[in-house]
Design an enzyme around this catalytic site. Structure first.
Site, PDB file in Angstrom:
ATOM      1  N   ASP A  90     -44.480 -68.801 -13.470  1.00  0.00           N
ATOM      2  CA  ASP A  90     -45.443 -68.122 -14.329  1.00  0.00           C
ATOM      3  C   ASP A  90     -46.585 -67.625 -13.448  1.00  0.00           C
ATOM      4  OD1 ASP A  90     -44.201 -68.587 -16.755  1.00  0.00           O
ATOM      5  OD2 ASP A  90     -45.927 -69.575 -17.672  1.00  0.00           O
TER       6      ASP A  90
ATOM      7  N   GLU B 294     -37.576 -70.884 -22.114  1.00  0.00           N
ATOM      8  CA  GLU B 294     -37.579 -72.315 -21.777  1.00  0.00           C
ATOM      9  C   GLU B 294     -36.436 -73.062 -22.462  1.00  0.00           C
ATOM     10  OE1 GLU B 294     -41.366 -74.648 -20.934  1.00  0.00           O
ATOM     11  OE2 GLU B 294     -40.973 -75.143 -23.025  1.00  0.00           O
TER      12      GLU B 294
END
Ligand code: 5GW
Ligand code: MN
Length: 303
Positions: free
Chosen positions: A161, A253
């Site tokens: 990220d 995820e």
């Protein structure tokens, strides 16, 4: 056998001096407060569990090149400066590093002064309207670029990220064929509490009585071939769900967790490697190596 004597190790042309500790029962190579190995015998990397001098020598001997992929789409370009500047201080220092920045706003990417052996590539990609698509399409772009360029340019990939800052050492101890990081919010949680996708119709489905750990979608990696398999699986799982008008609970995820259930990671990173101060400061986290940056959700997520 328990001496703290310095030993010289010779790796080709490189010779290093290390304190020989592995026979010393007092060396915290065995921490008793946390799990250090998975039931399938993959190491879990915690502070105090590795000797970085030995690892650096091994990876230098192989001349390993490491790619770090990061997406800065739309307003998320603001996170890049701190991300790269802190990576210069902590991420794979002394090794060959290639940053790959994927963005729809290449003109907004500042220039950075990088350490020796480090390069930064800006790659323009198109954005998506829905934020869920912005985060999920990362898998497609990563898998495509594995075949297009990563395989020719680096040995390992680390996928991160961008709303993060490095705050401690991230070195070659992380690297393995395929690695995942334990989500900081679920290290002490029981399987029942894991927020896996529980609808059997979804490609991200994990049955209630399965699931080893809850892995974060913020940080994973491995050899390029292995990251290709991860990203390609997740992308196709998402597309199959999309065709049924479905989306797994936690987007990319969830699919990542599904992949790692049946293709287990060969190394796990402890939550030291993806900490979030929201979870405070438990004693087992001796060092917070990577931190989520606070986001002004209103500002940053509006188009
Ligand atoms: C925008 C609105 C809502 C959610 C995500 C975005 C978004 C994510 C974006 O506009 N631009 C972008 O580049 N991203 C990428 O997806 C960033 O690399 C970001 O770090 C990653 C995951 O999104 P995050 O960080 O907002 O998700 P959380 O779960 O860490 O809060
Ligand atoms: Mn994030």
């Amino acid at each position: 056998a328990y001496s703290k004597k310095k030993w010289t190790l010779q790796y080709g042309a490189i010779s290093i001096r290390v304190t020989f500790m592995s026979l010393n029962p007092k060396f915290p190579c065995l921490r008793t407060d946390v799990m250090m190995v998975t039931p399938w015998l993959a190491p879990i990397v915690w502070d105090g569990s590795f000797n970085i001098d030995i690892l650096n020598a091994q990876f230098h001997q192989r001349g390993v090149r490491i790619g770090l992929t990061v997406f800065a789409i739309k307003k998320y370009t603001v996170f890049l400066k701190i991300f790269i500047e802190t990576a210069e201080k902590y991420f794979m220092v002394g090794h060959k590093v290639c940053y790959y920045v994927f963005t729809d706003r290449p003109q907004d990417i500042p220039s950075f002064s990088l350490g020796e052996g480090r390069t930064l590539n800006v790659i323009e990609v198109t954005s998506y309207k829905r934020w869920q698509d912005v985060t999920m399409r990362r898998m497609q772009i990563i898998s495509e670029n594995c075949l297009k360029r990563f395989i020719y340019e680096v040995d390992y990939l680390v996928c991160s990220d961008v709303d993060m800052m490095f705050a401690g050492h991230h070195g070659v101890e992380m690297l393995s064929d395929v690695f995942a990081a334990i989500h900081p919010g679920f290290f002490q949680a029981s399987r029942k509490q894991f927020t896996h996708e529980r609808r059997p119709e979804s490609q991200g489905y994990i049955p209630e009585d399965e699931g080893d750990y809850y892995y974060t979608g913020c940080y994973f990696g491995g050899k390029v071939e292995e990251v290709y398999k991860v990203a390609n699986f997740c992308h196709h799982a998402m597309m199959a769900d999309k065709a049924k008008n479905m989306e797994a609970l936690w987007h990319d995820e969830s699919y990542l967790n599904r992949y790692f259930l049946y293709y287990k990671p060969t190394k796990l990173l402890s939550p030291e490697y993806v900490w979030n101060n929201y979870y405070g400061s438990p004693v087992y986290v001796k060092i917070k190596r990577f931190l989520h940056v606070d986001k002004d959700f209103e500002k940053i997520r509006s188009n």
